[in-house]
Scaffold this motif. Structure first.
Motif, PDB file in Angstrom:
ATOM      1  N   GLU A 187       0.827  -1.216   0.000  1.00 47.35           N
ATOM      2  CA  GLU A 187       0.000   0.000   0.000  1.00 47.35           C
ATOM      3  C   GLU A 187       0.857   1.260   0.000  1.00 47.35           C
ATOM      4  O   GLU A 187       0.478   2.265  -0.612  1.00 47.35           O
ATOM      5  CB  GLU A 187      -0.953   0.000   1.215  1.00 47.35           C
TER       6      GLU A 187
ATOM      7  N   ASP B  23       0.636   4.081  -2.741  1.00 47.98           N
ATOM      8  CA  ASP B  23       0.288   5.455  -2.351  1.00 47.98           C
ATOM      9  C   ASP B  23       1.372   6.436  -2.790  1.00 47.98           C
ATOM     10  O   ASP B  23       1.066   7.565  -3.199  1.00 47.98           O
ATOM     11  CB  ASP B  23       0.041   5.544  -0.844  1.00 47.98           C
TER      12      ASP B  23
ATOM     13  N   GLU C 298      -8.006  -0.923  -5.274  1.00 46.87           N
ATOM     14  CA  GLU C 298      -8.166  -0.369  -3.923  1.00 46.87           C
ATOM     15  C   GLU C 298      -7.320   0.891  -3.751  1.00 46.87           C
ATOM     16  O   GLU C 298      -7.743   1.840  -3.089  1.00 46.87           O
ATOM     17  CB  GLU C 298      -7.784  -1.417  -2.872  1.00 46.87           C
ATOM     18  N   ALA C 299      -6.127   0.902  -4.326  1.00 48.09           N
ATOM     19  CA  ALA C 299      -5.259   2.074  -4.235  1.00 48.09           C
ATOM     20  C   ALA C 299      -5.881   3.261  -4.958  1.00 48.09           C
ATOM     21  O   ALA C 299      -5.808   4.403  -4.467  1.00 48.09           O
ATOM     22  CB  ALA C 299      -3.878   1.766  -4.800  1.00 48.09           C
TER      23      ALA C 299
ATOM     24  N   GLU D 144      -9.098   3.775  -5.413  1.00 53.27           N
ATOM     25  CA  GLU D 144     -10.213   4.207  -4.571  1.00 53.27           C
ATOM     26  C   GLU D 144      -9.712   4.986  -3.349  1.00 53.27           C
ATOM     27  O   GLU D 144     -10.242   6.043  -3.003  1.00 53.27           O
ATOM     28  CB  GLU D 144     -11.026   2.986  -4.136  1.00 53.27           C
ATOM     29  N   ARG D 145      -8.687   4.484  -2.712  1.00 59.67           N
ATOM     30  CA  ARG D 145      -8.126   5.127  -1.518  1.00 59.67           C
ATOM     31  C   ARG D 145      -7.550   6.504  -1.834  1.00 59.67           C
ATOM     32  O   ARG D 145      -7.698   7.449  -1.068  1.00 59.67           O
ATOM     33  CB  ARG D 145      -7.050   4.207  -0.935  1.00 59.67           C
ATOM     34  N   ASN D 146      -6.905   6.623  -2.970  1.00 56.12           N
ATOM     35  CA  ASN D 146      -6.241   7.879  -3.325  1.00 56.12           C
ATOM     36  C   ASN D 146      -7.149   8.872  -4.025  1.00 56.12           C
ATOM     37  O   ASN D 146      -6.805  10.046  -4.127  1.00 56.12           O
ATOM     38  CB  ASN D 146      -4.995   7.590  -4.158  1.00 56.12           C
TER      39      ASN D 146
ATOM     40  N   GLU E 207      -9.722  10.290  -2.974  1.00 58.46           N
ATOM     41  CA  GLU E 207     -10.114  11.366  -2.059  1.00 58.46           C
ATOM     42  C   GLU E 207      -9.081  12.486  -1.992  1.00 58.46           C
ATOM     43  O   GLU E 207      -9.394  13.589  -1.543  1.00 58.46           O
ATOM     44  CB  GLU E 207     -10.397  10.812  -0.666  1.00 58.46           C
TER      45      GLU E 207
END
Length: 174
Positions: free
Chosen positions: A67, A71, A110-111, A113-115, A117
């Motif tokens: 992750e 990121d 997932e990365a 989606e997480r980033n 924001e």
């Protein structure tokens, strides 16, 4: 060991940061995602091969989590611009992630989606199955370490290194 193949503009930029990342054991600049069976720097830069400039980042997950590698990728380039990073324009500079396994594809999604924001505009990073990876010419390997005084390094790469040091200092060894 795990290897991610990532494209975020000129491969020199990602290479420079990942070379200094604790737990990363290898960074190889290369080309993938196109149709030309014999890509080289000049043909890829022409935009006619379909390939993207990428880096294959090999790292030890016991030292640095996947992750964090991902990121960092999203922090080091603008994943919201299609086929462009700063002055580098063309499909060869597209934001891209190339997976070999379903597990990697899920990690990449997932990365994103997480980033998302962190970005006002939608992330346009391409997630594709990894076709053949072509190693770039030796001149492009570890470019920043070999040419730190070169203009591109000073103007484009140094600010990316400064950003990485600001947000990921715990993971950088320089």
């Amino acid at each position: 060991m795990k290897t991610f193949v990532l494209g975020g503009g000129c491969f020199w930029c990602l290479d420079a940061v990942y070379q200094k990342t604790t737990g990363v054991t290898s960074v190889v600049s290369g080309y993938t995602g196109g149709h030309d069976p014999h890509p080289d720097y000049y043909s890829v830069c022409s935009g006619t091969t379909g390939h993207a400039e990428v880096v294959a980042v090999t790292f030890d997950e016991d030292i640095i989590p996947a992750e964090v590698i991902l990121d960092m990728f999203f922090a080091l380039h603008d994943p919201t611009t299609l086929n462009r990073q700063g002055y580098d324009v063309g499909t060869q500079y597209r934001s891209s992630m190339f997976y070999e396994t379903t597990e990697e594809k899920i990690l990449f999604e997932e990365a994103i989606e997480r980033n998302q924001e962190l970005w006002r505009d939608p992330i346009v990073t391409e997630v594709s199955r990894l076709p053949r990876f072509y190693v770039a010419e030796e001149f492009h390997q570890n470019y920043y370490a070999k040419h730190p005084e070169q203009g591109y390094c000073q103007v484009i790469i140094n600010p990316k290194l400064a950003k990485a040091r600001k947000y990921y200092s715990a993971w950088l060894n320089a």
